[in-house]
Design a protein around this motif. Structure first.
Motif, PDB file in Angstrom:
ATOM      1  N   VAL A 102     -13.061  12.087  13.003  1.00 20.40           N
ATOM      2  CA  VAL A 102     -12.901  13.340  13.735  1.00 20.40           C
ATOM      3  C   VAL A 102     -12.425  13.052  15.161  1.00 20.40           C
ATOM      4  CG1 VAL A 102     -14.130  15.332  14.679  1.00 20.40           C
ATOM      5  CG2 VAL A 102     -14.611  14.552  12.347  1.00 20.40           C
ATOM      6  N   GLY A 103     -11.443  13.806  15.569  1.00 19.95           N
ATOM      7  CA  GLY A 103     -10.915  13.663  16.910  1.00 19.95           C
ATOM      8  C   GLY A 103      -9.679  12.795  17.002  1.00 19.95           C
ATOM      9  N   ALA A 104      -9.454  11.982  15.996  1.00 21.25           N
ATOM     10  CA  ALA A 104      -8.283  11.105  16.008  1.00 21.25           C
ATOM     11  C   ALA A 104      -7.037  11.903  15.644  1.00 21.25           C
ATOM     12  CB  ALA A 104      -8.473   9.958  15.017  1.00 21.25           C
ATOM     13  N   PRO A 105      -5.871  11.425  16.084  1.00 20.35           N
ATOM     14  CA  PRO A 105      -4.638  12.049  15.607  1.00 20.35           C
ATOM     15  C   PRO A 105      -4.611  12.023  14.072  1.00 20.35           C
ATOM     16  CG  PRO A 105      -4.169  10.505  17.384  1.00 20.35           C
ATOM     17  CD  PRO A 105      -5.619  10.317  17.016  1.00 20.35           C
ATOM     18  N   ALA A 106      -4.107  13.094  13.480  1.00 12.37           N
ATOM     19  CA  ALA A 106      -4.064  13.174  12.013  1.00 12.37           C
ATOM     20  C   ALA A 106      -2.875  12.379  11.502  1.00 12.37           C
ATOM     21  CB  ALA A 106      -4.000  14.628  11.559  1.00 12.37           C
ATOM     22  N   ASP A 107      -2.998  11.063  11.590  1.00 10.13           N
ATOM     23  CA  ASP A 107      -1.989  10.121  11.100  1.00 10.13           C
ATOM     24  C   ASP A 107      -2.605   9.406   9.896  1.00 10.13           C
ATOM     25  OD1 ASP A 107      -0.738  10.893  13.444  1.00 10.13           O
ATOM     26  OD2 ASP A 107      -0.338   8.854  14.138  1.00 10.13           O
ATOM     27  N   VAL A 108      -2.047   9.631   8.723  1.00  6.97           N
ATOM     28  CA  VAL A 108      -2.662   9.148   7.487  1.00  6.97           C
ATOM     29  C   VAL A 108      -1.573   8.613   6.554  1.00  6.97           C
ATOM     30  CG1 VAL A 108      -4.234   9.727   5.596  1.00  6.97           C
ATOM     31  CG2 VAL A 108      -4.316  11.069   7.707  1.00  6.97           C
ATOM     32  N   VAL A 109      -1.887   7.522   5.887  1.00  7.07           N
ATOM     33  CA  VAL A 109      -0.996   6.978   4.860  1.00  7.07           C
ATOM     34  C   VAL A 109      -1.768   6.900   3.547  1.00  7.07           C
ATOM     35  CG1 VAL A 109       0.473   5.057   4.178  1.00  7.07           C
ATOM     36  CG2 VAL A 109       0.096   5.524   6.591  1.00  7.07           C
ATOM     37  N   LEU A 110      -1.185   7.404   2.485  1.00  7.15           N
ATOM     38  CA  LEU A 110      -1.823   7.317   1.171  1.00  7.15           C
ATOM     39  C   LEU A 110      -1.077   6.311   0.300  1.00  7.15           C
ATOM     40  CD1 LEU A 110      -2.550  11.060   0.228  1.00  7.15           C
ATOM     41  CD2 LEU A 110      -3.964   9.447   1.543  1.00  7.15           C
ATOM     42  N   VAL A 111      -1.865   5.471  -0.367  1.00  6.17           N
ATOM     43  CA  VAL A 111      -1.280   4.526  -1.324  1.00  6.17           C
ATOM     44  C   VAL A 111      -2.132   4.519  -2.587  1.00  6.17           C
ATOM     45  CG1 VAL A 111      -0.200   3.001   0.363  1.00  6.17           C
ATOM     46  CG2 VAL A 111      -2.567   2.591  -0.311  1.00  6.17           C
ATOM     47  N   ASP A 112      -1.490   4.199  -3.693  1.00  5.02           N
ATOM     48  CA  ASP A 112      -2.198   4.100  -4.962  1.00  5.02           C
ATOM     49  C   ASP A 112      -2.741   2.675  -5.072  1.00  5.02           C
ATOM     50  OD1 ASP A 112      -3.201   4.231  -7.477  1.00  5.02           O
ATOM     51  OD2 ASP A 112      -1.301   4.687  -8.480  1.00  5.02           O
ATOM     52  N   ALA A 113      -3.970   2.479  -4.592  1.00  9.09           N
ATOM     53  CA  ALA A 113      -4.589   1.154  -4.606  1.00  9.09           C
ATOM     54  C   ALA A 113      -6.073   1.323  -4.879  1.00  9.09           C
ATOM     55  CB  ALA A 113      -4.377   0.434  -3.274  1.00  9.09           C
ATOM     56  N   GLU A 114      -6.651   0.283  -5.481  1.00 10.52           N
ATOM     57  CA  GLU A 114      -8.070   0.361  -5.829  1.00 10.52           C
ATOM     58  C   GLU A 114      -8.936   0.331  -4.570  1.00 10.52           C
ATOM     59  OE1 GLU A 114      -9.220  -2.744  -8.479  1.00 10.52           O
ATOM     60  OE2 GLU A 114     -11.371  -2.282  -8.325  1.00 10.52           O
ATOM     61  N   ASN A 115      -8.583  -0.582  -3.672  1.00  9.46           N
ATOM     62  CA  ASN A 115      -9.335  -0.707  -2.427  1.00  9.46           C
ATOM     63  C   ASN A 115      -8.401  -1.316  -1.376  1.00  9.46           C
ATOM     64  OD1 ASN A 115      -9.170  -3.442  -3.093  1.00  9.46           O
ATOM     65  ND2 ASN A 115     -11.206  -3.466  -4.033  1.00  9.46           N
ATOM     66  N   VAL A 116      -8.941  -1.535  -0.179  1.00  7.46           N
ATOM     67  CA  VAL A 116      -8.082  -2.021   0.898  1.00  7.46           C
ATOM     68  C   VAL A 116      -7.526  -3.422   0.613  1.00  7.46           C
ATOM     69  CG1 VAL A 116      -7.982  -2.590   3.361  1.00  7.46           C
ATOM     70  CG2 VAL A 116      -9.165  -0.516   2.592  1.00  7.46           C
ATOM     71  N   PRO A 117      -8.354  -4.362   0.130  1.00  5.87           N
ATOM     72  CA  PRO A 117      -7.762  -5.673  -0.199  1.00  5.87           C
ATOM     73  C   PRO A 117      -6.612  -5.559  -1.193  1.00  5.87           C
ATOM     74  CG  PRO A 117     -10.148  -5.848  -0.115  1.00  5.87           C
ATOM     75  CD  PRO A 117      -9.830  -4.384   0.010  1.00  5.87           C
ATOM     76  N   ASP A 118      -6.777  -4.708  -2.184  1.00  7.14           N
ATOM     77  CA  ASP A 118      -5.700  -4.495  -3.163  1.00  7.14           C
ATOM     78  C   ASP A 118      -4.447  -3.947  -2.471  1.00  7.14           C
ATOM     79  OD1 ASP A 118      -4.411  -4.158  -5.686  1.00  7.14           O
ATOM     80  OD2 ASP A 118      -5.116  -2.082  -5.786  1.00  7.14           O
ATOM     81  N   ALA A 119      -4.653  -3.025  -1.540  1.00  5.08           N
ATOM     82  CA  ALA A 119      -3.508  -2.457  -0.817  1.00  5.08           C
ATOM     83  C   ALA A 119      -2.820  -3.524   0.032  1.00  5.08           C
ATOM     84  CB  ALA A 119      -3.959  -1.292   0.068  1.00  5.08           C
ATOM     85  N   VAL A 120      -3.604  -4.397   0.651  1.00  6.98           N
ATOM     86  CA  VAL A 120      -3.006  -5.412   1.532  1.00  6.98           C
ATOM     87  C   VAL A 120      -2.234  -6.447   0.720  1.00  6.98           C
ATOM     88  CG1 VAL A 120      -3.537  -7.314   3.120  1.00  6.98           C
ATOM     89  CG2 VAL A 120      -4.628  -5.087   3.432  1.00  6.98           C
ATOM     90  N   VAL A 121      -2.748  -6.870  -0.405  1.00 14.56           N
ATOM     91  CA  VAL A 121      -2.035  -7.926  -1.131  1.00 14.56           C
ATOM     92  C   VAL A 121      -0.829  -7.392  -1.906  1.00 14.56           C
ATOM     93  CG1 VAL A 121      -4.062  -9.405  -1.304  1.00 14.56           C
ATOM     94  CG2 VAL A 121      -3.548  -7.844  -3.176  1.00 14.56           C
ATOM     95  N   ARG A 122      -0.811  -6.086  -2.220  1.00 13.63           N
ATOM     96  CA  ARG A 122       0.332  -5.534  -2.970  1.00 13.63           C
ATOM     97  C   ARG A 122       1.292  -4.720  -2.127  1.00 13.63           C
ATOM     98  NH1 ARG A 122      -0.099  -1.763  -6.455  1.00 13.63           N
ATOM     99  NH2 ARG A 122      -2.258  -1.126  -6.114  1.00 13.63           N
ATOM    100  N   ALA A 123       0.799  -4.176  -1.008  1.00 16.95           N
ATOM    101  CA  ALA A 123       1.624  -3.284  -0.190  1.00 16.95           C
ATOM    102  C   ALA A 123       2.364  -2.267  -1.072  1.00 16.95           C
ATOM    103  CB  ALA A 123       2.609  -4.068   0.673  1.00 16.95           C
ATOM    104  N   PRO A 124       1.610  -1.461  -1.822  1.00 18.55           N
ATOM    105  CA  PRO A 124       2.282  -0.520  -2.731  1.00 18.55           C
ATOM    106  C   PRO A 124       3.044   0.571  -1.972  1.00 18.55           C
ATOM    107  CG  PRO A 124      -0.084  -0.077  -2.664  1.00 18.55           C
ATOM    108  CD  PRO A 124       0.146  -1.318  -1.841  1.00 18.55           C
TER     109      PRO A 124
END
Ligand SMILES: [Zn+2]
Length: 415
Positions: A373-395
């Motif tokens: 709350v309070g942060a700029p509404a800057d959001v990225v959505l990716v189809d990944a199981e979790n953050v480590p999965d997102a980092v190693v695949r960069a989907p």
């Protein structure tokens, strides 16, 4: 670009998993995250939405379909003024030294329309497409261009209507003291709103490290701006210049306002010297940005962060007259940083994602840049199981929201 299928403004980004956690609904007001509530299935999904990528309706309710949410990516070291992205291939023809690259760029930038609004827009859109919503960009300032590059970048940013939040470093790519008049240009840029003044290898380019740093720090003290110095010099010569910056930062009371970019020396000096250097940088509140280059000794990322030295990640120039390499994908660069740093544990991979997003808030002048709350509404959505999965695949980035507006979807930029 407003239409019923691509709302300019998001009111609720429903059913997303911030940092891979529980499903929530992100409520957005005036470009900021106004509330984060447990996902309520009763919040109507937009009607007639096909399965798959996020879709939305005219009410501004956007369905995240349970995808992983990260804050908008932060590119802490970019050069958006001088790429040939989107133009026909340009073969590299310069000598592979810092001075050789500078000379090659001076000789050929006019042929490519650099700097130009179209050039900068092409780079910015490529960044947005991959989920970057905030940048710190170095912009060339020299005797040939004056401050024109900065004006061009500002014009391009304005054309995107706030899709990219930016801080500008007035960057003396061709040297400072060796080009009389450049210090005055840097001062003028700071007076005109550039958030930082840059520097470049004070020893090997100007051959006067004390002189260049004295000049930069004088501007920073006079104008209240930050300092961000490209330091390619390695080994003892590079470490000596970091020590000079530490000393000046403490004397000027500029803790938190001085950044070392690249700083290869911090990675390649012997362990005992490295430990002393890192500790002293932490005490002086100096930060570092890296572009995770292949071939250089990796920075001691864990030690730096433990000492209080914030580490930012950036693309550097993308496809420019310095190098044909680079893309706008900062998440893929987080993969590269993780691999170069030999990260394997989940918490290390999460650190890589934090460096590429929330922990980089300070590099773009933000107090907070996260899914809170309070942060700029800057959001990225990716189809990944979790953050480590997102980092190693960069989907693929399924959805990019910047300042509460949908700016990219499924690889298409909407601004
Ligand atoms: Zn750079």
């Amino acid at each position: 670009m407003t239409s019923p299928s691509t709302p300019e403004t998001v009111t609720v980004l429903r059913d997303v998993r911030p940092w891979g956690g529980e499903r929530v609904d992100l409520h957005v007001a005036e470009g900021r995250i106004a509330a984060v509530t447990p996902h309520d299935p009763a919040v109507a999904a937009p009607s007639g939405t096909p399965a798959g990528s996020p879709t939305d309706d005219a009410s501004g309710v956007v369905d995240g379909r349970g995808l992983l949410a990260l804050p908008g990516l932060v590119n802490a070291h970019a050069h958006v003024d001088k790429s040939w992205w989107g133009k026909p291939w340009v073969s590299y023809g310069g000598e592979a030294t810092t001075q050789g690259r500078i000379a090659h760029e001076r000789a050929h930038r006019d042929e490519l329309g650099i700097p130009g609004v179209d050039v900068t827009l092409a780079v910015l859109r490529e960044l947005v497409r991959h989920g970057t919503t905030a940048i710190r960009t170095h912009v060339d300032v020299d005797l040939g261009l004056g401050l024109r590059g900065i004006e061009v970048v500002r014009e391009a940013l304005a054309a995107l209507g706030g899709a990219v939040h930016a801080e500008i470093v007035a960057f003396p790519q061709d040297g400072v003291l060796r080009r009389p008049g450049v210090l005055d240009l840097l001062d003028a840029a700071a007076a005109a709103g550039a958030e930082h003044v840059g520097g470049l290898d004070p020893a090997s380019i100007d051959r006067d490290p004390v002189g260049q740093l004295d000049g930069l720090f004088a501007i920073a003290e006079r104008r209240g701006v930050g300092i961000d110095v490209h330091l390619h010099d390695g080994g003892d010569l590079g470490a000596f210049q970091v020590e000079l910056m530490i000393d000046r930062t403490l004397r000027a009371g500029l803790q938190g306002k001085v950044n070392v970019a690249h700083g290869f020396a911090v990675g390649d000096v012997p362990a005992s010297r490295q430990a002393d250097l890192v500790a002293a940088m932490g005490e002086a509140g100096i930060t570092m940005t890296t572009v995770a280059p292949i071939g250089a000794a990796p920075l001691p990322v864990h030690a730096l962060r433990a000492a209080g030295v914030a580490v930012g990640l950036g693309t550097d120039g993308i496809r420019d007259l310095w190098s044909p390499y680079g893309t706008g994908d900062l998440l893929a660069l987080a993969t590269q940083l993780a691999r170069l740093s030999r990260f394997r544990y989940d918490e290390e991979l999460v650190t890589a994602a934090r460096i590429a997003s929330s922990d980089a808030a300070r590099f773009v002048g933000r107090a907070v840049h996260d899914l809170v709350v309070g942060a700029p509404a800057d959001v990225v959505l990716v189809d990944a199981e979790n953050v480590p999965d997102a980092v190693v695949r960069a989907p693929r980035r399924a959805l990019v929201v910047a300042g509460g507006r949908v700016v990219a979807r499924d690889g298409d930029v909407l601004v």
